[in-house]
Design an enzyme around this catalytic site. Structure first.
Site, short mmCIF file in Angstrom:
data_model
loop_
_atom_site.label_atom_id
_atom_site.label_comp_id
_atom_site.label_asym_id
_atom_site.label_seq_id
_atom_site.Cartn_x
_atom_site.Cartn_y
_atom_site.Cartn_z
N ARG A 15 -30.09 12.47 -13.85
CA ARG A 15 -31.55 12.54 -13.92
C ARG A 15 -32.20 11.39 -14.68
O ARG A 15 -33.41 11.23 -14.68
CB ARG A 15 -31.98 13.89 -14.51
CG ARG A 15 -31.92 15.01 -13.49
CD ARG A 15 -32.49 16.28 -14.03
NE ARG A 15 -31.56 16.95 -14.95
CZ ARG A 15 -31.93 17.78 -15.91
NH1 ARG A 15 -33.19 18.03 -16.13
NH2 ARG A 15 -31.02 18.34 -16.68
N GLN A 73 -11.89 10.51 -19.01
CA GLN A 73 -11.86 11.66 -18.12
C GLN A 73 -12.29 11.21 -16.74
O GLN A 73 -13.46 10.91 -16.52
CB GLN A 73 -12.82 12.75 -18.63
CG GLN A 73 -12.78 14.01 -17.78
CD GLN A 73 -14.03 14.87 -17.96
OE1 GLN A 73 -15.02 14.43 -18.51
NE2 GLN A 73 -13.96 16.10 -17.49
N LYS A 356 -41.12 -21.41 -38.78
CA LYS A 356 -39.72 -21.15 -38.49
C LYS A 356 -38.84 -21.98 -39.42
O LYS A 356 -39.11 -23.17 -39.63
CB LYS A 356 -39.40 -21.53 -37.04
CG LYS A 356 -37.99 -21.22 -36.61
CD LYS A 356 -37.39 -22.25 -35.65
CE LYS A 356 -37.01 -23.51 -36.37
NZ LYS A 356 -36.27 -24.46 -35.53
N TYR A 371 -48.08 -25.38 -36.60
CA TYR A 371 -46.65 -25.11 -36.49
C TYR A 371 -45.90 -25.78 -37.63
O TYR A 371 -46.07 -26.99 -37.87
CB TYR A 371 -46.10 -25.63 -35.16
CG TYR A 371 -44.60 -25.45 -35.03
CD1 TYR A 371 -44.03 -24.19 -35.15
CD2 TYR A 371 -43.76 -26.54 -34.82
CE1 TYR A 371 -42.65 -24.02 -35.07
CE2 TYR A 371 -42.37 -26.37 -34.72
CZ TYR A 371 -41.83 -25.11 -34.85
OH TYR A 371 -40.48 -24.93 -34.76
N ALA A 385 -55.69 -27.38 -39.72
CA ALA A 385 -55.72 -26.72 -38.42
C ALA A 385 -55.15 -27.64 -37.34
O ALA A 385 -55.42 -28.83 -37.32
CB ALA A 385 -57.15 -26.34 -38.06
N ARG A 445 -54.13 -43.49 -36.62
CA ARG A 445 -54.84 -43.12 -35.39
C ARG A 445 -55.69 -44.31 -34.99
O ARG A 445 -55.94 -45.22 -35.79
CB ARG A 445 -55.72 -41.90 -35.62
CG ARG A 445 -56.83 -42.16 -36.63
CD ARG A 445 -57.71 -40.96 -36.89
NE ARG A 445 -58.81 -41.32 -37.78
CZ ARG A 445 -59.14 -40.68 -38.88
NH1 ARG A 445 -58.46 -39.61 -39.27
NH2 ARG A 445 -60.15 -41.09 -39.60
C1 UD1 Z 1 -23.25 22.80 -21.17
C2 UD1 Z 1 -22.69 24.18 -21.45
C3 UD1 Z 1 -23.84 25.18 -21.58
C4 UD1 Z 1 -24.79 24.74 -22.65
C5 UD1 Z 1 -25.28 23.33 -22.36
C6 UD1 Z 1 -26.11 22.81 -23.49
C7 UD1 Z 1 -20.55 24.21 -20.32
C8 UD1 Z 1 -19.80 24.71 -19.14
N1 UD1 Z 1 -21.81 24.56 -20.38
O1 UD1 Z 1 -23.88 22.90 -19.90
O2 UD1 Z 1 -23.33 26.45 -21.90
O3 UD1 Z 1 -25.89 25.62 -22.74
O4 UD1 Z 1 -24.18 22.43 -22.20
O5 UD1 Z 1 -26.68 21.58 -23.14
O6 UD1 Z 1 -19.99 23.57 -21.20
N2 UD1 Z 1 -19.33 16.23 -19.88
C9 UD1 Z 1 -18.15 15.52 -19.78
N3 UD1 Z 1 -17.34 15.72 -18.71
C10 UD1 Z 1 -17.64 16.59 -17.74
C11 UD1 Z 1 -18.84 17.32 -17.83
C12 UD1 Z 1 -19.66 17.12 -18.92
O7 UD1 Z 1 -17.84 14.70 -20.66
O8 UD1 Z 1 -16.84 16.72 -16.81
C13 UD1 Z 1 -20.17 15.99 -21.04
C14 UD1 Z 1 -21.54 15.45 -20.67
O9 UD1 Z 1 -21.56 14.04 -20.69
C15 UD1 Z 1 -22.41 16.03 -21.75
C16 UD1 Z 1 -21.72 17.34 -22.11
O10 UD1 Z 1 -20.41 17.23 -21.66
O11 UD1 Z 1 -22.42 15.22 -22.90
C17 UD1 Z 1 -22.41 18.53 -21.51
O12 UD1 Z 1 -22.40 18.40 -20.11
P1 UD1 Z 1 -23.54 18.94 -19.20
O13 UD1 Z 1 -23.23 18.66 -17.78
O14 UD1 Z 1 -24.83 18.50 -19.72
O15 UD1 Z 1 -23.36 20.51 -19.44
P2 UD1 Z 1 -24.32 21.65 -18.98
O16 UD1 Z 1 -24.01 22.01 -17.60
O17 UD1 Z 1 -25.71 21.27 -19.33
#
Ligand code: UD1
Ligand code: CA
Length: 461
Positions: A15, A73, A356, A371, A385, A445
């Protein structure tokens, strides 16, 4: 208690609609992830692990200086899957604290409270009561009572209509006994609405095993808000700026309007400092007692001594060399001070004057359209000036040295390297290419000629 900290930062941040990985977007001049890293620094963890995925190389390069360890990951199959990647690098004892790279304003005290409440044996969830919990995992408690024992977290998409009415949301931050966390995440399945491995499913596992599960309420909403969109980023920026403004005002700094104040770095203020609206401070800025900053100034890496006044629309950028301004100096409006500008006490720099890499002695004045670059300027010099130091010959920079009490008229060019001795005077409009001795007048001048009875040309018919 051995503390490990895991920061999840592999998600895409769709988003944000940006090519930049979400956690590298900046809030008050620092990336979101850097805020979380800075928050955890005082906790003295045995190790800090950042889980990277989307834009991993960029994220790792941007935060390498933190000393954190990176675990990748690929692909991203959910928060539980993210923690699975850390299993090989986590020890078999102690506490693991899990934070989010996109929740930047978490306070160190709160993170510490979470870890301490775990104390290697309980699963502790940071929760918050929300007016609109849409999208959040819901904390399901025994009998639906606010003080009931935590039974599970249900993700919004998996929740029943009744569960969706629950106001207590999971913030995404928790602390768990490391050995149990490792075992639990390896046992997760992805049999749910999103086909993801939910970290939040470990809550029900803990309950089933009789491990204590505690919900800790966050003190204020700001520290648990995540950034998912440009709008949310801007909202958190304002909240953060408000926090900083309030801290400064509590220390006695008078901000004309805390809502129109921005600090992206560190601002150190003496007593009776006044800051008018819409100024931006970056890097490290020090303001001495009684300093007044006019509206609409940008000030970066500078030290401004007591009693100095910076008038409206002044731009000061010390970059890495810094800018220093002496006591009682008057700067602006519309002045520009660049790296290495060192202005003595009572110096006056007026509108459209650029300085500067130059030292100006006490009481030197350059009030209009001028300057000064690579110059050493003595005390009480009056610099007219429109005058400039021609410090660059197209290949190299050269210095201009101006002694005490020198008077440089208007619209002069001082071609460096050149020296004007103490008390020298330079006539207006001069181009000075040779040194001027102490006390001498230099005029360089064309002489004025007069043609009597001059007839102006007439337009041809
Ligand atoms: C998660 C929680 C939810 C909570 C919410 C708060 C889970 C399943 N759900 O949901 O309960 O209310 O956060 O904001 O945990 N991320 C990874 N790898 C992944 C997926 C996510 O590193 O595969 C990281 C994202 O970058 C982020 C964080 O984990 O920093 C949370 O991920 P996001 O997708 O925002 O989780 P939500 O679905 O919002
Ligand atoms: Ca989220």
């Amino acid at each position: 208690m051995a503390l490990n900290i895991v920061i999840m930062a592999a998600g895409k941040g769709t988003r944000m609609k940006s090519a930049l990985p979400k956690v590298l977007h900046k809030l008050a001049g620092r990336s979101l992830l850097q805020h979380v890293l800075d928050c955890t620094a005082p906790l003295q963890a045995a190790q800090r692990i950042v889980i990277t995925g989307h834009g991993a190389e960029q994220v790792e390069a941007a935060t390498a200086a933190s000393g954190a360890r990176f675990v990748r990951q690929m692909p991203q199959l959910g928060t539980g899957h993210a923690i699975q990647q850390t299993v090989p690098v986590l020890p078999d004892d102690g506490t693991t604290l899990i934070l989010n790279g996109d929740v930047p304003l978490i306070r160190s005290e709160t993170a510490r409270r979470l870890a301490e409440a775990c104390s290697d044996r309980a699963l502790v969830l940071l929760t918050i009561d929300l007016a609109d919990p849409t999208g959040y995992g819901r904390i399901v408690r025994e009998g639906g009572r606010a003080d009931g024992a935590v039974q599970a977290i249900v993700e919004h998409k998996d929740a029943t209509p009744e569960q969706r009415l629950l106001r207590e949301g999971y913030t995404g931050m928790m602390a768990a006994p490391t050995a149990l966390l490792k075992r639990w995440v390896m046992a997760l399945s992805n049999n749910n609405a999103q086909g993801e491995y939910y970290l939040t499913d470990i809550v029900a596992m803990a309950v089933a095993e009789g491990v204590p599960v505690l919900g800790l309420k966050a003190a204020d909403e700001t520290e648990v808000l995540g950034v998912n969109s440009p709008l949310q980023l801007a909202d958190l920026e304002r909240r953060y700026q408000r926090r900083q403004a309030e801290t400064l005002m509590e220390a006695g700094v008078r901000l004309a309007d805390p809502a129109r104040f921005d600090l992206r770095g560190e601002l150190v203020c003496g007593q009776d400092v006044e800051i008018d609206i819409n100024s931006l401070f970056e890097g490290r800025v020090e303001l001495g007692d009684g300093v007044r900053i006019g509206a609409n100034c940008v000030i970066r890496n500078a030290r401004i001594a007591a009693g100095a006044r910076i008038h409206e629309f002044t731009h000061i950028d010390g970059e890495s060399a810094g800018v220093s301004i002496g006591e009682g100096a008057l700067i602006g409006p519309f002045a520009r001070l660049r790296p290495g500008a060192q202005l003595g006490a009572e110096v006056h720099i007026g509108n459209f004057v650029e300085v500067k890499n130059s030292q100006l002695g006490r009481g030197a004045k350059a009030n209009h359209l001028a300057y000064l670059g690579d110059a050493t300027v003595g005390e009480r010099v009056n610099y007219g000036a429109g005058s400039i130091t021609a410090n660059y010959d197209g290949a190299n920079k050269h210095r201009t040295t101006i002694g005490d009490d020198v008077h440089v008229g208007s619209n002069c060019v001082l071609v460096a390297p050149v020296t004007l001795g103490n008390g020298a005077t330079v006539g207006g409009g001069s181009t000075i290419t040779r040194d001027v001795g102490a006390g001498e007048l230099a005029v360089a001048r064309g002489r004025q000629t007069a043609v009597a009875g001059w007839k102006r040309p007439q337009k041809k018919r």
